[in-house]
Enzyme design. Structure first.
Site, PDB file in Angstrom:
ATOM      1  N   ARG A  99       3.498 -21.112 -12.818  1.00 48.10           N
ATOM      2  CA  ARG A  99       3.930 -21.283 -14.206  1.00 48.10           C
ATOM      3  C   ARG A  99       5.195 -22.104 -14.353  1.00 48.10           C
ATOM      4  NH1 ARG A  99       3.970 -15.509 -15.918  1.00 48.10           N
ATOM      5  NH2 ARG A  99       3.045 -14.950 -13.924  1.00 48.10           N
TER       6      ARG A  99
ATOM      7  N   GLU B  67       8.096  -8.599  -9.039  1.00 46.45           N
ATOM      8  CA  GLU B  67       8.035  -7.308  -9.736  1.00 46.45           C
ATOM      9  C   GLU B  67       6.809  -6.540  -9.218  1.00 46.45           C
ATOM     10  OE1 GLU B  67       7.570  -7.812 -13.947  1.00 46.45           O
ATOM     11  OE2 GLU B  67       7.953  -5.704 -14.389  1.00 46.45           O
TER      12      GLU B  67
HETATM   13  C1  PRP Z   1       5.739 -14.878 -12.092  1.00 44.95           C
HETATM   14  C2  PRP Z   1       6.564 -15.816 -12.938  1.00 44.95           C
HETATM   15  C3  PRP Z   1       7.741 -16.099 -12.057  1.00 44.95           C
HETATM   16  C4  PRP Z   1       7.925 -14.786 -11.307  1.00 44.95           C
HETATM   17  C5  PRP Z   1       9.097 -14.024 -11.854  1.00 44.95           C
HETATM   18  O1  PRP Z   1       4.996 -15.613 -11.175  1.00 44.95           O
HETATM   19  O2  PRP Z   1       5.847 -16.995 -13.287  1.00 44.95           O
HETATM   20  O3  PRP Z   1       7.474 -17.134 -11.132  1.00 44.95           O
HETATM   21  O4  PRP Z   1       6.704 -14.046 -11.461  1.00 44.95           O
HETATM   22  O5  PRP Z   1       9.269 -12.803 -11.174  1.00 44.95           O
HETATM   23  P1  PRP Z   1      10.583 -12.471 -10.306  1.00 44.95           P
HETATM   24  O6  PRP Z   1      11.777 -12.883 -11.097  1.00 44.95           O
HETATM   25  O7  PRP Z   1      10.481 -10.969 -10.132  1.00 44.95           O
HETATM   26  O8  PRP Z   1      10.459 -13.184  -9.000  1.00 44.95           O
HETATM   27  P2  PRP Z   1       3.798 -15.014 -10.318  1.00 44.95           P
HETATM   28  O9  PRP Z   1       4.287 -14.658  -8.966  1.00 44.95           O
HETATM   29  O10 PRP Z   1       3.114 -13.936 -11.109  1.00 44.95           O
HETATM   30  O11 PRP Z   1       2.866 -16.259 -10.075  1.00 44.95           O
HETATM   31  P3  PRP Z   1       2.092 -17.312 -11.015  1.00 44.95           P
HETATM   32  O12 PRP Z   1       3.148 -18.194 -11.647  1.00 44.95           O
HETATM   33  O13 PRP Z   1       1.297 -18.055 -10.007  1.00 44.95           O
HETATM   34  O14 PRP Z   1       1.289 -16.577 -12.042  1.00 44.95           O
HETATM   35  N1  ADE Z   2       6.377 -12.209 -13.690  1.00 46.94           N
HETATM   36  C1  ADE Z   2       7.011 -11.108 -13.268  1.00 46.94           C
HETATM   37  N2  ADE Z   2       6.980 -10.139 -14.186  1.00 46.94           N
HETATM   38  C2  ADE Z   2       6.274 -10.643 -15.228  1.00 46.94           C
HETATM   39  C3  ADE Z   2       5.909 -10.137 -16.495  1.00 46.94           C
HETATM   40  N3  ADE Z   2       6.250  -8.907 -16.872  1.00 46.94           N
HETATM   41  N4  ADE Z   2       5.207 -10.942 -17.321  1.00 46.94           N
HETATM   42  C4  ADE Z   2       4.857 -12.190 -16.942  1.00 46.94           C
HETATM   43  N5  ADE Z   2       5.177 -12.710 -15.761  1.00 46.94           N
HETATM   44  C5  ADE Z   2       5.888 -11.956 -14.916  1.00 46.94           C
END
Ligand code: PRP
Ligand code: ADE
Length: 171
Positions: free
Chosen positions: A58, A95
């Site tokens: 993302r 998370e």
């Molecule tokens: C989500 C979001 C951030 C991250 C934030 O990505 O897009 O990159 O989690 O969480 P943090 O601050 O606890 O590290 P995700 O790992 O879900 O991957 P994606 O972007 O591929 O959906």
């Molecule tokens: N990445 C980590 N925590 C998330 C949340 N609550 N919603 C969307 N993206 C996330």
């Protein structure tokens, strides 16, 4: 423009107890998309950014548009095994799990001022991994810009000393 009106809560996704912040309505609405890109670029403009780094997946959505607004380049931090050239790696916790990110060794030039970007700051593990990659490559973390900050998860504390901004904050 109230960007929060375009962010949708999805309870229990991807696991029970997680309230997922769905940003697809921001991307789908031309005015909201523009406000998100311009809002983050306007904040970062005084930081004299050479390159924006975004985390898969993302962080790839707004990152290149922000970079273009800043007259900067964009570099990809990808999940392991995806980048074709020589890479460096940083491990991080989510998370809801653990993972690692890789960066091409030549993606950030020594001394370049880098904007760390992701859609959302939660625990800060991903952003701290991005900062670690920048520093391993010899770059300088000039700022960290997010669309959303889940402030109750205290991700800021993992980015100690960094200049951090988010357009929408949940306390
Ligand atoms: C989500 C979001 C951030 C991250 C934030 O990505 O897009 O990159 O989690 O969480 P943090 O601050 O606890 O590290 P995700 O790992 O879900 O991957 P994606 O972007 O591929 O959906
Ligand atoms: N990445 C980590 N925590 C998330 C949340 N609550 N919603 C969307 N993206 C996330």
């Amino acid at each position: 423009m109230n960007l929060a009106d375009h962010i949708r809560d999805i309870p229990d996704f991807p696991k029970p107890g997680i309230v997922f912040k769905d940003i697809t309505p921001v991307l789908a609405d031309p005015a909201a998309l523009d406000a998100a890109v311009q809002g983050l670029a306007d904040w970062a403009r005084p930081l004299e950014i050479d390159v924006v780094i975004g985390a898969e997946a993302r962080g790839f959505l707004l990152g290149p548009a922000i970079a273009r607004e800043l007259g900067a380049g964009f570099v990809l931090a990808r999940k392991p095994g995806k980048l074709p050239h020589e890479t460096i790696r940083a491990e991080y916790e989510l998370e809801y799990g653990t993972d690692s990110l890789e960066l091409h060794t030549d993606a950030v030039s020594r001394g370049h001022r880098v904007l760390v970007h992701d859609d959302l700051l939660a625990t800060g593990g991903t952003a701290a991994a991005l900062a670690s990659l920048v520093e391993q490559a010899g770059g300088v973390v000039a700022g960290c810009a997010f669309l959303i900050e889940l402030a109750f998860l205290a991700g800021r504390e993992r980015l100690a000393g960094a200049d951090i901004h988010a357009l929408v904050r949940y306390d």
